[in-house]
Scaffold this active site. Structure first.
Site, mmCIF file in Angstrom:
data_model
loop_
_atom_site.group_PDB
_atom_site.id
_atom_site.type_symbol
_atom_site.label_atom_id
_atom_site.label_comp_id
_atom_site.label_asym_id
_atom_site.label_seq_id
_atom_site.Cartn_x
_atom_site.Cartn_y
_atom_site.Cartn_z
ATOM 1 N N GLU A 283 115.171 50.926 0.367
ATOM 2 C CA GLU A 283 114.247 51.174 -0.736
ATOM 3 C C GLU A 283 114.978 51.762 -1.955
ATOM 4 O O GLU A 283 114.512 51.634 -3.083
ATOM 5 C CB GLU A 283 113.137 52.136 -0.253
ATOM 6 C CG GLU A 283 111.845 51.984 -1.029
ATOM 7 C CD GLU A 283 110.705 52.800 -0.434
ATOM 8 O OE1 GLU A 283 110.848 53.343 0.683
ATOM 9 O OE2 GLU A 283 109.672 52.923 -1.103
ATOM 10 N N HIS A 304 123.819 41.960 23.905
ATOM 11 C CA HIS A 304 123.513 40.784 24.725
ATOM 12 C C HIS A 304 122.582 39.822 23.997
ATOM 13 O O HIS A 304 121.958 38.967 24.615
ATOM 14 C CB HIS A 304 122.927 41.233 26.068
ATOM 15 C CG HIS A 304 123.940 41.981 26.875
ATOM 16 N ND1 HIS A 304 124.610 41.430 27.944
ATOM 17 C CD2 HIS A 304 124.445 43.231 26.716
ATOM 18 C CE1 HIS A 304 125.466 42.314 28.427
ATOM 19 N NE2 HIS A 304 125.385 43.418 27.701
ATOM 20 N N LYS A 424 101.756 47.372 -2.930
ATOM 21 C CA LYS A 424 100.588 48.257 -2.827
ATOM 22 C C LYS A 424 99.462 47.756 -3.742
ATOM 23 O O LYS A 424 98.293 47.720 -3.358
ATOM 24 C CB LYS A 424 100.959 49.698 -3.220
ATOM 25 C CG LYS A 424 101.750 50.477 -2.165
ATOM 26 C CD LYS A 424 101.946 51.934 -2.591
ATOM 27 C CE LYS A 424 102.755 52.726 -1.576
ATOM 28 N NZ LYS A 424 102.988 54.126 -1.940
HETATM 29 O O1 PA5 Z 1 110.014 56.622 -0.430
HETATM 30 C C1 PA5 Z 1 108.900 56.423 -0.892
HETATM 31 O O2 PA5 Z 1 108.537 56.915 -1.982
HETATM 32 C C2 PA5 Z 1 107.870 55.584 -0.170
HETATM 33 O O3 PA5 Z 1 108.393 55.002 0.971
HETATM 34 C C3 PA5 Z 1 106.672 56.423 0.212
HETATM 35 O O4 PA5 Z 1 107.113 57.480 1.041
HETATM 36 C C4 PA5 Z 1 105.606 55.601 0.947
HETATM 37 O O5 PA5 Z 1 105.265 54.479 0.170
HETATM 38 C C5 PA5 Z 1 104.372 56.447 1.209
HETATM 39 O O6 PA5 Z 1 103.814 56.905 0.017
HETATM 40 P P1 PA5 Z 1 102.765 58.087 0.003
HETATM 41 O O7 PA5 Z 1 103.412 59.311 0.548
HETATM 42 O O8 PA5 Z 1 102.394 58.248 -1.446
HETATM 43 O O9 PA5 Z 1 101.591 57.667 0.855
#
Ligand code: PA5
Length: 450
Positions: A283, A304, A424
């Site tokens: 990410e 394996h 999202k």
């Molecule tokens: O690293 C990030 O910002 C994302 O992976 C969020 O943690 C994830 O989308 C969850 O978002 P939120 O905590 O707003 O529900």
């Protein structure tokens, strides 16, 4: 004394080593910029040196809550997704007994996770488990609007209210969210749920040391002070350069045409840690057509199956082994399991009698390092002394630092996630959330070039 986290290029060509060395002065400048808060995305660098800056102070209310809580619970349900759950899962799955649910109660309370998918069967089965337990639910969302944890929390809230009544339900719910804004903060105020803050300057995937990870782990009986001190030891000793070296190795591999980084673990207890690592790098770096694809590999299982691909498929990957000198993490007693002796040698394993299973596992790691190096995969190793809270905290700090440097070396902002936001928004639109564009609008715009 060895630094807590060691990084080593085990079997790597001199060209790649030289290229990594060449990247190191730029990488050090990136580290200085992160430290000084002048790098790209600097408004999100609150994770750097977090223990000294805010972490120890933030632990106090967490520990105070756990100490003073007088509602009995024997199950911690964490509702969250992405960075809001992956760190707590990494630690609890690495350190808990793998069969904790079937064993008599111990000082560790089982932690289970919801809200990271929309499996109806999964939620129903988790409620079956809750029926046999006294759950405490920690819902974690920075934005407070993410669909999957929002839906799971609504279901668990209704469940708790029905089973325990509204008053007791409100004592069994703890919220971790943005300090001021968002739907979850408003709900916490409205229902008088105990709430903990996610710092403004720390994004989800960099938040494991904050109450996001610390609260559920403290509730479950893990030593979150040790986790914090492990992280602190890394942040206060970046002179050891392991994080810089790792970032440089990744950059050199990328420049040499590698497109995948495989992290190899040899114990399924580390599988959830791998998921945390995958999220952190995937990410943070996967932007503008750049970034090594972070993939996991579990030995011996994958030797394996995917082992063939590593050995002989496209030569576009680097491999990093994550190794603990003492990987058996069950309590203070170091238990061992030796190969028993038997009469006869029909299984032809007599030569292994008396040797410990873990020693064989070490040989598996060595055998695959040699094989994959033979197959022209550059092989690196991250090594720590012991699998425990302290060293997992150190590993979090190490990877967060390496990831930020690595992304900055590629020229991308490590701390945003525009692609995740696209998904999202599409989900909101598909489900008919008021105020969202028709589903696919982003894709259509891209195809039409507008
Ligand atoms: O690293 C990030 O910002 C994302 O992976 C969020 O943690 C994830 O989308 C969850 O978002 P939120 O905590 O707003 O529900």
């Amino acid at each position: 004394m060895h630094p807590c986290v060691r990084f080593e290029a085990k079997f790597v060509s001199t060209e790649l080593m030289a290229a990594a060395e060449e990247a190191s002065s730029q990488a050090r400048s990136m580290l200085t910029a992160i430290r000084a808060g002048t790098c790209t995305g600097s408004e999100w660098t609150g994770w750097f040196d977090y223990p000294a800056r805010a972490g120890w102070a933030a632990l106090e209310p967490v520990e105070d809550f756990v100490r003073k809580n007088d509602t009995f619970f024997d199950l911690v349900v964490v509702v969250g997704i992405g960075g809001s759950y992956a760190g707590a899962r990494a630690v609890s799955e690495a350190l808990a007994h793998s069969y904790i649910h079937g064993l008599p109660r111990s000082s560790q309370v089982p932690v289970v996770f919801a809200g990271h998918n929309l499996s109806e069967a999964g939620l129903l089965e988790l409620m079956d488990l809750c029926d046999r337990r006294q759950p405490m639910v920690n819902v974690i969302s920075k934005s407070g609007t993410t669909t999957e944890p929002g839906v799971a929390f609504r279901i668990f809230r209704a469940y708790l209210e029905k089973r325990f009544g509204a008053r007791e339900a409100s004592r069994r719910i703890v919220v971790t969210t943005d300090a001021n804004k968002g739907a979850l903060r408003a709900l916490a105020r409205d229902k008088s749920y105990r709430a903990f803050d996610i710092p403004d300057d720390i994004g989800g995937r960099f938040s494991v040391l904050t109450p996001v990870g610390a609260l559920p782990l403290a509730l479950a009986g893990y030593d979150v002070r040790a986790m914090m001190s492990g992280a602190e030891s890394v942040f206060s000793d970046l002179k050891s350069d392991a994080a810089v070296s790792y970032a440089c190795a990744r950059k050199a591999a990328w420049d040499a045409g590698k497109r995948i980084e495989v992290t190899n673990i040899s114990d399924p207890k580390l599988s959830a840690f791998l998921e945390w690592w995958k999220q952190l790098f995937g990410e943070s770096e996967g932007k503008k057509g750049l970034g090594l694809y972070p993939a996991g590999f579990l030995s011996s299982t994958d030797l394996h199956s995917m082992g063939q691909y590593l050995q002989d498929g496209p030569r576009n990957m680097m491999e990093t082994f994550l190794v603990f000198d003492q990987p058996v993490a069950q309590g203070s007693v170091q238990r061992r399991l030796a190969i028993p002796s038997q009469s006869g040698n029909a299984d032809e394993l007599g030569y292994l009698e008396g040797r410990h299973v873990e020693d064989l596992n070490v040989a598996v790691t060595q055998a695959s390092q040699l094989a994959h190096a033979d197959g022209d995969v550059p092989v690196y190793e991250i090594r720590l002394p012991r699998l425990d809270e302290h060293h997992l905290g150190a590993l979090f700090a190490f990877h967060e630092t390496a990831c930020a440097i690595s992304a900055l070396l590629l020229g991308v902002n490590p701390f945003d996630q525009p692609g995740v936001e696209d998904y999202k928004k599409n989900l909101f639109a598909l489900l008919g959330k008021p105020g969202y564009e028709a589903p696919g609008a982003i894709l259509r715009k891209r195809l039409s070039g507008n």
